[in-house]
Scaffold this active site. Sequence first.
Site, PDB file in Angstrom:
ATOM      1  N   SER A  86       0.819  -1.216   0.000  1.00  0.00           N
ATOM      2  CA  SER A  86       0.000   0.000   0.000  1.00  0.00           C
ATOM      3  C   SER A  86       0.847   1.257   0.000  1.00  0.00           C
ATOM      4  CB  SER A  86      -0.901   0.005   1.225  1.00  0.00           C
ATOM      5  OG  SER A  86      -0.115  -0.192   2.372  1.00  0.00           O
ATOM      6  N   THR A 193      -2.144   3.330   4.196  1.00  0.00           N
ATOM      7  CA  THR A 193      -1.227   4.465   4.212  1.00  0.00           C
ATOM      8  C   THR A 193      -0.372   4.494   5.471  1.00  0.00           C
ATOM      9  OG1 THR A 193      -2.844   5.722   2.991  1.00  0.00           O
ATOM     10  CG2 THR A 193      -1.282   7.002   4.288  1.00  0.00           C
ATOM     11  N   THR A 211       1.489   6.868   0.353  1.00  0.00           N
ATOM     12  CA  THR A 211       0.602   5.751   0.020  1.00  0.00           C
ATOM     13  C   THR A 211       0.608   5.455  -1.470  1.00  0.00           C
ATOM     14  OG1 THR A 211      -1.660   4.947   0.368  1.00  0.00           O
ATOM     15  CG2 THR A 211      -1.456   7.187  -0.414  1.00  0.00           C
ATOM     16  N   ARG A 221      -6.961   8.710 -10.110  1.00  0.00           N
ATOM     17  CA  ARG A 221      -7.528   8.998  -8.776  1.00  0.00           C
ATOM     18  C   ARG A 221      -6.411   9.439  -7.804  1.00  0.00           C
ATOM     19  NH1 ARG A 221      -6.881   7.108  -3.215  1.00  0.00           N
ATOM     20  NH2 ARG A 221      -8.862   7.383  -2.175  1.00  0.00           N
ATOM     21  N   VAL A 222      -6.689  10.500  -7.061  1.00  0.00           N
ATOM     22  CA  VAL A 222      -5.784  10.976  -6.021  1.00  0.00           C
ATOM     23  C   VAL A 222      -6.568  10.933  -4.715  1.00  0.00           C
ATOM     24  CG1 VAL A 222      -4.599  13.034  -5.163  1.00  0.00           C
ATOM     25  CG2 VAL A 222      -4.405  12.404  -7.579  1.00  0.00           C
ATOM     26  N   GLY A 223      -5.931  10.479  -3.650  1.00  0.00           N
ATOM     27  CA  GLY A 223      -6.621  10.380  -2.359  1.00  0.00           C
ATOM     28  C   GLY A 223      -6.314  11.543  -1.440  1.00  0.00           C
ATOM     29  N   ASP A 224      -6.523  11.306  -0.169  1.00  0.00           N
ATOM     30  CA  ASP A 224      -6.341  12.353   0.847  1.00  0.00           C
ATOM     31  C   ASP A 224      -4.872  12.579   1.218  1.00  0.00           C
ATOM     32  OD1 ASP A 224      -6.388   9.700   1.912  1.00  0.00           O
ATOM     33  OD2 ASP A 224      -6.602  10.509   3.935  1.00  0.00           O
ATOM     34  N   THR A 244      -5.821   7.782   7.749  1.00  0.00           N
ATOM     35  CA  THR A 244      -5.733   6.626   6.864  1.00  0.00           C
ATOM     36  C   THR A 244      -7.139   6.108   6.606  1.00  0.00           C
ATOM     37  OG1 THR A 244      -4.812   4.408   6.580  1.00  0.00           O
ATOM     38  CG2 THR A 244      -5.361   5.038   8.820  1.00  0.00           C
ATOM     39  N   GLY A 245      -7.274   5.315   5.556  1.00  0.00           N
ATOM     40  CA  GLY A 245      -8.593   4.770   5.232  1.00  0.00           C
ATOM     41  C   GLY A 245      -9.118   5.361   3.940  1.00  0.00           C
ATOM     42  N   GLY A 247      -9.884   7.638   1.523  1.00  0.00           N
ATOM     43  CA  GLY A 247      -9.470   9.035   1.427  1.00  0.00           C
ATOM     44  C   GLY A 247     -10.583  10.001   1.083  1.00  0.00           C
TER      45      GLY A 247
HETATM   46  N1  ASP Z   1      -6.045   7.086   2.525  1.00  0.00           N
HETATM   47  C1  ASP Z   1      -5.534   6.332   1.410  1.00  0.00           C
HETATM   48  C2  ASP Z   1      -6.216   6.779   0.151  1.00  0.00           C
HETATM   49  O1  ASP Z   1      -7.417   6.987   0.155  1.00  0.00           O
HETATM   50  C3  ASP Z   1      -5.690   4.866   1.525  1.00  0.00           C
HETATM   51  C4  ASP Z   1      -5.364   4.178   2.817  1.00  0.00           C
HETATM   52  O2  ASP Z   1      -5.122   4.777   3.856  1.00  0.00           O
HETATM   53  O3  ASP Z   1      -5.381   2.955   2.790  1.00  0.00           O
HETATM   54  O4  ASP Z   1      -5.556   6.848  -0.859  1.00  0.00           O
END
Ligand code: ASP
Length: 337
Positions: A86, A193, A211, A221-224, A244-245, A247
Amino acid sequence: MINRRKFLESAAALGIIGALPTKVLKAGNSKTSLGKSYKLPIILSTWSHGIGANDESMKVLESGGSVIDAVEKGVMIPEGDPNNHSVGLGGYPDITGKVTLDASIMGPDGNAGGVCYLENIVHPISVARKVMEDTPHVLLSGSGALKFALEKGIKEEDLLTEEAIKGWKEVLKKENKTPEINWEEKHNELHDTIGLIAIDTKSDLAGACTTSGLAAKLRGRVGDSPIIGAGLYVDNEIGAATATGMGELVMKTLGSFLVVEMMRNGASPQEACEKAIKRIVDKVLNHKKYQIGLLALSKTGEIGAYSIQPGFYYALFAEGENKLFKAKSYYKIHTNQ
Ligand code: ASP
């Protein structure tokens, strides 16, 4: 036969902390970590890969390095680990089979940098740091970020490993593409992450977040994680937070900024994490399908950790010990099953 979750619960009840004979470290007794001020320095990070990251961070601090060096070098450990699917090398690819990385870093001077949708670079955090230190910008993306990294002398490398391709193919086979929560707990495999926040003995705070994002995410796609205020936020007068999680939920609520602002308004780090998770629960309609974990660290050495679903682990290095804890959660049983 005792199943894995039951075993973890009994281990938690007994307060067993530290390595278990598995690929992933598991443990937890959150009561011992919350509601007290630890002596500085403190390093706090997400999931069990945080243990190795914290170790490296603490080494940097102990050898006289700056807090920004400490957070960068810390998260470089999971970034460089091909068994971690990840983050960085060996990360699961997007839907088209390409590994794309997001990262951000923020220091005690309020300066910040990030990269997103970056390919072929094992340590996106180091590129984020260069964006922060060598440019007037905060975020570089895609081919521009790669060009910048190469100009800075960072080497290009193929990040896709055989094992990641195998795991990715399994994800593609699934009918339900909703990202699995608490991957680490279910698959006994490093995942999610790494967000790492730290405070040194001078009370200076910094953070880093890196991450490969969601497995089989849409191309582009871009996350948080690279978004300052979402996956990471540091205010040297108040504290730091990371997430984390899923995003998208963090981005919709600017989770890390929210936690630090709540601390500014008097909440303890734990109260701030709980209120921010409650905000997500109240505002994001489909939150029950997902996991979010938040961590916070205050200027005075208190920590906070909270998640939507049970199963979020964090690593805390404080007062000479580096241990894994299970965070408290809003729901006591999973709501996505
Ligand atoms: N927060 C990350 C994202 O959405 C993923 C993760 O924490 O597993 O890209």
